[in-house]
Motif scaffolding. Structure first.
Motif, short mmCIF file in Angstrom:
data_model
loop_
_atom_site.label_atom_id
_atom_site.label_comp_id
_atom_site.label_asym_id
_atom_site.label_seq_id
_atom_site.Cartn_x
_atom_site.Cartn_y
_atom_site.Cartn_z
N ASP A 193 26.06 75.55 63.86
CA ASP A 193 25.20 74.51 64.42
C ASP A 193 24.96 73.37 63.43
OD1 ASP A 193 24.79 75.86 66.88
OD2 ASP A 193 23.29 77.13 65.93
N LEU A 194 24.83 73.70 62.15
CA LEU A 194 24.48 72.69 61.15
C LEU A 194 25.58 71.66 60.91
CD1 LEU A 194 22.71 74.97 58.52
CD2 LEU A 194 21.62 73.26 59.98
N VAL A 195 26.83 72.11 60.86
CA VAL A 195 27.93 71.19 60.55
C VAL A 195 28.09 70.12 61.64
CG1 VAL A 195 30.43 71.01 60.23
CG2 VAL A 195 29.13 72.76 59.00
N PRO A 196 28.20 70.49 62.93
CA PRO A 196 28.31 69.44 63.94
C PRO A 196 27.09 68.51 63.97
CG PRO A 196 28.93 71.55 64.87
CD PRO A 196 28.36 71.82 63.51
N HIS A 197 25.91 69.09 63.76
CA HIS A 197 24.68 68.28 63.74
C HIS A 197 24.73 67.27 62.60
CE1 HIS A 197 20.47 67.24 64.19
NE2 HIS A 197 20.33 67.45 62.89
N ALA A 198 25.11 67.74 61.40
CA ALA A 198 25.19 66.84 60.25
C ALA A 198 26.22 65.74 60.47
CB ALA A 198 25.52 67.64 58.99
N LEU A 199 27.37 66.09 61.04
CA LEU A 199 28.42 65.10 61.27
C LEU A 199 28.00 64.07 62.31
CD1 LEU A 199 31.61 67.34 61.16
CD2 LEU A 199 30.83 65.70 59.43
N ARG A 200 27.27 64.50 63.34
CA ARG A 200 26.77 63.56 64.36
C ARG A 200 25.79 62.56 63.76
NH1 ARG A 200 26.63 68.07 67.66
NH2 ARG A 200 24.43 68.39 67.20
N ASN A 201 24.99 63.00 62.79
CA ASN A 201 23.98 62.14 62.19
C ASN A 201 24.56 61.16 61.16
OD1 ASN A 201 21.91 63.18 63.71
ND2 ASN A 201 21.37 64.73 62.21
N MET A 202 25.80 61.34 60.79
CA MET A 202 26.45 60.43 59.84
C MET A 202 27.12 59.31 60.61
SD MET A 202 28.23 63.16 57.33
CE MET A 202 27.32 64.59 56.85
N PRO A 233 34.92 63.48 63.82
CA PRO A 233 34.72 64.34 64.99
C PRO A 233 34.56 65.82 64.69
CG PRO A 233 37.02 63.74 64.81
CD PRO A 233 36.29 63.00 63.71
N GLY A 234 34.80 66.26 63.50
CA GLY A 234 34.67 67.69 63.20
C GLY A 234 35.51 68.09 62.01
N LEU A 235 35.82 69.38 61.96
CA LEU A 235 36.60 69.93 60.87
C LEU A 235 37.76 70.75 61.43
CD1 LEU A 235 33.55 69.75 59.76
CD2 LEU A 235 34.36 71.31 58.04
N GLU A 236 38.88 70.72 60.73
CA GLU A 236 39.98 71.60 61.12
C GLU A 236 39.74 72.97 60.51
OE1 GLU A 236 42.98 72.63 59.18
OE2 GLU A 236 42.03 71.97 57.35
N GLU A 246 24.87 68.94 53.71
CA GLU A 246 24.86 67.58 54.24
C GLU A 246 25.45 66.59 53.25
OE1 GLU A 246 20.73 67.14 55.24
OE2 GLU A 246 21.05 67.92 57.28
N SER A 247 25.13 66.76 51.97
CA SER A 247 25.66 65.88 50.94
C SER A 247 27.18 66.00 50.84
CB SER A 247 25.02 66.21 49.60
OG SER A 247 25.59 65.44 48.57
N ASP A 248 27.68 67.23 50.76
CA ASP A 248 29.13 67.43 50.64
C ASP A 248 29.88 66.91 51.86
OD1 ASP A 248 28.90 68.50 48.12
OD2 ASP A 248 29.11 70.58 48.77
N LEU A 249 29.33 67.16 53.05
CA LEU A 249 29.97 66.64 54.26
C LEU A 249 29.95 65.12 54.28
CD1 LEU A 249 28.68 69.05 57.04
CD2 LEU A 249 31.03 68.81 56.24
N GLY A 250 28.83 64.53 53.88
CA GLY A 250 28.71 63.08 53.87
C GLY A 250 29.69 62.42 52.92
N ILE A 251 29.83 63.00 51.74
CA ILE A 251 30.76 62.45 50.75
C ILE A 251 32.20 62.58 51.25
CG2 ILE A 251 31.73 62.82 48.44
CD1 ILE A 251 28.81 63.61 47.61
N ALA A 252 32.54 63.75 51.77
CA ALA A 252 33.91 63.97 52.26
C ALA A 252 34.22 63.03 53.43
CB ALA A 252 34.09 65.42 52.68
N LEU A 260 37.92 66.30 59.55
CA LEU A 260 38.11 66.55 58.12
C LEU A 260 39.07 67.71 57.94
CD1 LEU A 260 34.46 66.34 56.77
CD2 LEU A 260 36.35 64.84 56.14
N THR A 261 39.91 67.60 56.94
CA THR A 261 40.86 68.66 56.65
C THR A 261 40.67 69.13 55.20
OG1 THR A 261 42.61 67.24 55.77
CG2 THR A 261 42.54 67.53 58.17
N ALA A 262 41.25 70.26 54.87
CA ALA A 262 41.18 70.75 53.50
C ALA A 262 41.97 69.85 52.56
CB ALA A 262 41.69 72.18 53.42
#
Length: 142
Positions: A22-31, A36-39, A59-65, A78-80
């Motif tokens: 739940d947290l990852v999609p929520h954090a990505l939507r707020n950025m 659109p997501g992660l592979e 949230e910080s790591d997702l935002g930077i990436a 996002l991909t590896a």
């Protein structure tokens, strides 16, 4: 209003990895990075990490990436392989880069299976297996 001193104890994110669903999609939507997501392998990077900084670190790591990905002009999830993963995730990124998407999906599903089974996830009414349900929850497709 007066503040009432209340202490809320919440387990560390490492102890509740299922919350990443739940947290990852929520954090990505707020950025504002149109991510659109992660592979599958990127999900695995997040699942392998212990998150000592909890949700703020996530949230910080997702935002930077996502910001670094947007700066390169790349589209899609996002991909590896994206260059934007922070130093704290670097060892996990290196470990999953050589994996196939199917292999990463299997490991992610295997990682979360006991957690989600304990929460009542199981086989669907339409014959979908738990692996397919988890893959759907993770936004990972065959």
């Amino acid at each position: 209003l007066y503040r009432i001193p209340v202490r809320i104890e919440l387990p560390a994110l490492a102890d509740r990895r299922q919350d990443l669903i739940d947290l990852v999609p929520h954090a990505l939507r707020n950025m504002k990075h149109d991510c659109p997501g992660l592979e599958a392998r990127a999900w695995l990077v997040l699942l392998r990490h212990d998150w000592p900084g909890n949700v703020r670190e996530l949230e910080s790591d997702l935002g930077i990436a996502a910001a670094r990905r947007k700066a390169t002009g790349a589209k899609g999830p996002l991909t590896a392989e994206d260059p934007g993963w922070g130093d704290t995730l670097r060892t996990h990124v290196e470990a999953v880069r050589g994996m196939t998407k199917v292999g990463a999906r299997r490991e992610a599903v295997g990682f979360l299976r006991p957690i989600l089974e304990a929460q009542g996830y199981g086989y669907g009414t339409h014959g979908a297996g738990l692996g397919d349900q988890l893959a759907g929850l993770l936004g990972v497709h065959k």
